[in-house]
Design an enzyme around this catalytic site. Structure first.
Site, PDB file in Angstrom:
ATOM      1  N   ASN A 106      68.015  45.556 -19.335  1.00 55.81           N
ATOM      2  CA  ASN A 106      66.980  45.094 -21.025  1.00 55.81           C
ATOM      3  C   ASN A 106      68.026  45.423 -21.957  1.00 55.81           C
ATOM      4  OD1 ASN A 106      66.331  42.518 -21.900  1.00 55.81           O
ATOM      5  ND2 ASN A 106      64.992  44.051 -23.106  1.00 55.81           N
ATOM      6  N   HIS A 108      68.539  44.506 -25.816  1.00 53.60           N
ATOM      7  CA  HIS A 108      68.025  44.413 -26.975  1.00 53.60           C
ATOM      8  C   HIS A 108      68.278  44.355 -28.249  1.00 53.60           C
ATOM      9  CE1 HIS A 108      64.297  43.249 -29.182  1.00 53.60           C
ATOM     10  NE2 HIS A 108      64.352  44.810 -30.567  1.00 53.60           N
ATOM     11  N   SER A 135      70.212  48.382 -27.713  1.00 51.09           N
ATOM     12  CA  SER A 135      69.542  48.810 -26.915  1.00 51.09           C
ATOM     13  C   SER A 135      69.447  48.253 -25.775  1.00 51.09           C
ATOM     14  CB  SER A 135      68.379  49.805 -27.819  1.00 51.09           C
ATOM     15  OG  SER A 135      68.393  49.953 -28.962  1.00 51.09           O
ATOM     16  N   ASP A 144      59.029  46.232 -23.937  1.00 49.48           N
ATOM     17  CA  ASP A 144      60.535  47.537 -24.202  1.00 49.48           C
ATOM     18  C   ASP A 144      60.635  48.661 -24.787  1.00 49.48           C
ATOM     19  OD1 ASP A 144      62.509  44.728 -24.785  1.00 49.48           O
ATOM     20  OD2 ASP A 144      61.469  43.951 -26.635  1.00 49.48           O
TER      21      ASP A 144
END
Ligand code: GAR
Length: 188
Positions: A106, A108, A135, A144
């Site tokens: 992912n 972010h 990130s 997260d």
């Protein structure tokens, strides 16, 4: 070239960067499908590139668990080695995590573990930090909380707006994400 499925909810600038990178002859990955949870503008990037684009809406399913399973099934149908959340604004559930554990990343727009969640840019600005960034993490069951794979810093300007700061973050986020995806799909 290893197959990658990209999940989006928004404009898809990170998806566009991945598609652009995948055009290079030496690119170790190819994007085999793009899946959104809504009618995301970024789906257009997939259509233009001739890549299957699909919407799996929460509202079309009786409950969250059914949607989680439908999403996992839609991803699995393309047999990816890696799943990339590129501005996907929903938490992924147990079916996807079980099927692709350790193979979901992912991106972010903040320096985790600071400012997780849906408003990373806004929250960093509100806190008054002078440096933020982005990130790329491995996805786990938390919000997260997964292992950090790469980060890049971005300075906050005086009188910054959320939109202006987010644009500068996206400019460093796109190459960072491409780098991580290349690394994870390269042999050895
Ligand atoms: C990106 O900045 C990404 O980091 C963020 O959404 C943006 C999507 O932009 N994701 C999150 O906030 C996840 N919590 P894009 O649609 O132009 O790639």
């Amino acid at each position: 070239r290893l197959p990658v499925v990209v999940l989006i909810s928004g404009t898809g600038s990170n998806l566009a960067a991945l598609l652009e990178a995948a055009r290079a002859e030496d690119c170790p990955f190819r994007v085999v499908a793009v899946i959104a949870d809504r009618d995301a503008a970024g789906l257009e990037h997939a259509r233009t590139a001739g890549i299957p684009a699909q919407i799996v809406r929460l509202g079309d399913h009786p409950d969250r668990a059914a949607w989680d399973q439908a999403l996992a099934d839609a991803v699995a149908a393309h047999g990816p080695d890696l799943v990339v959340l590129a501005g996907f604004m929903k938490l992924v559930g147990p079916p996807l995590l079980e099927a692709f554990g350790g193979r979901i990343v992912n991106t972010h727009p903040a320096l985790l573990p600071s400012f997780p969640g849906a408003h990373g840019v806004r929250d960093a600005l509100a806190h008054g930090v002078r440096i933020t960034g982005c990130s790329v993490i491995e996805v786990d069951a938390g919000v997260d909380t997964g292992r950090i794979l790469a980060q890049a810093a971005v300075e906050v300007h005086e009188d910054d707006t959320e939109a202006a700061l987010h644009e500068r973050i996206k400019a460093v986020e796109q190459p960072l994400l491409v780098d991580v995806v290349r690394r994870l799909t390269s042999a050895g």
